[in-house]
Design a protein around this motif. Structure first.
Motif, PDB file in Angstrom:
ATOM      1  N   UNK A  52       0.852  -1.181   0.000  1.00 40.80           N
ATOM      2  CA  UNK A  52       0.000   0.000   0.000  1.00 40.80           C
ATOM      3  C   UNK A  52       0.885   1.226   0.000  1.00 40.80           C
ATOM      4  N   UNK A  53       0.291   2.347  -0.245  1.00 44.53           N
ATOM      5  CA  UNK A  53       1.049   3.596  -0.213  1.00 44.53           C
ATOM      6  C   UNK A  53       0.374   4.627  -1.071  1.00 44.53           C
ATOM      7  N   UNK A 126      -0.925   8.029   2.937  1.00 45.33           N
ATOM      8  CA  UNK A 126      -1.407   9.270   2.334  1.00 45.33           C
ATOM      9  C   UNK A 126      -0.391   9.887   1.381  1.00 45.33           C
ATOM     10  N   UNK A 127       0.660   9.166   1.024  1.00 49.29           N
ATOM     11  CA  UNK A 127       1.628   9.649   0.057  1.00 49.29           C
ATOM     12  C   UNK A 127       2.818  10.371   0.654  1.00 49.29           C
ATOM     13  N   UNK A 128       2.881  10.474   1.969  1.00 50.36           N
ATOM     14  CA  UNK A 128       4.020  11.142   2.606  1.00 50.36           C
ATOM     15  C   UNK A 128       5.218  10.200   2.632  1.00 50.36           C
ATOM     16  N   UNK A 129       6.396  10.783   2.503  1.00 43.72           N
ATOM     17  CA  UNK A 129       7.610   9.988   2.539  1.00 43.72           C
ATOM     18  C   UNK A 129       8.065   9.848   3.986  1.00 43.72           C
ATOM     19  N   UNK A 130       8.519   8.651   4.320  1.00 43.44           N
ATOM     20  CA  UNK A 130       9.032   8.381   5.660  1.00 43.44           C
ATOM     21  C   UNK A 130      10.442   7.818   5.530  1.00 43.44           C
ATOM     22  N   UNK A 131      11.291   8.210   6.455  1.00 45.18           N
ATOM     23  CA  UNK A 131      12.665   7.683   6.484  1.00 45.18           C
ATOM     24  C   UNK A 131      13.121   7.718   7.936  1.00 45.18           C
ATOM     25  N   UNK A 132      13.770   6.634   8.377  1.00 42.39           N
ATOM     26  CA  UNK A 132      14.226   6.550   9.749  1.00 42.39           C
ATOM     27  C   UNK A 132      15.477   5.681   9.814  1.00 42.39           C
ATOM     28  N   UNK A 133      16.229   5.901  10.877  1.00 42.37           N
ATOM     29  CA  UNK A 133      17.447   5.132  11.085  1.00 42.37           C
ATOM     30  C   UNK A 133      17.065   3.791  11.721  1.00 42.37           C
ATOM     31  N   UNK A 134      17.602   2.715  11.172  1.00 38.96           N
ATOM     32  CA  UNK A 134      17.335   1.382  11.703  1.00 38.96           C
ATOM     33  C   UNK A 134      18.528   0.845  12.484  1.00 38.96           C
TER      34      UNK A 134
END
Length: 135
Positions: A52-53, A126-134
């Motif tokens: 999804x996205x 909702x189309x927003x970009x997400x990025x996080x440190x793993x």
């Protein structure tokens, strides 16, 4: 009938489970090549697989940008590893479908300190970009 349905479900899920692979399109070879003559930090960015996205989440490639330099384009389940000089950097993700993206992107300030770092990125519902440190 129940066993057939379960077997089909298992085969479908197994077919969707692909291992992560390297980016097909690397734009900046200099950033993805280690330079042993100076202290650097290994930074890996992985685009997650999604069902999804937002509207452009599945079809558009993600553009990974570091310090205003495009590094690579990622499809789902791909990663790129960059080698950054130690210090402060700006890591950004957007996509190559500029008409559909409406300027959507995500950016993080990262500190390259010699310790390998890993980041994950995806498109939210909702189309927003997400990025996080793993790591």
């Amino acid at each position: 009938m129940k066993k057939l349905l379960i077997a089909c479900a298992v085969l479908t899920l197994a077919g969707c489970a692909r291992p992560y692979g390297p980016a097909d399109t690397v734009i900046n070879q200099q950033l993805v090549t280690p330079d042993p003559s100076k202290p650097q930090t290994k930074v890996t960015v992985t685009r997650l697989k999604q069902f999804i996205g937002g509207g452009s989440g599945g079809t558009c490639k993600f553009v990974i940008n570091i310090d205003n330099q495009d590094v690579a384009m990622l499809r789902q389940n791909q990663f790129v590893t960059a080698y950054l000089a130690n210090g402060l950097h700006k890591l950004k993700v957007s996509n190559d479908c500029t008409v559909l993206s409406m300027g959507m992107r995500k950016s993080l300030d990262i500190i390259a300190d010699g310790t390998p770092q890993e980041y994950a990125t995806e498109v939210g519902f909702w189309g927003q970009y997400r990025m996080w440190r793993t790591q």
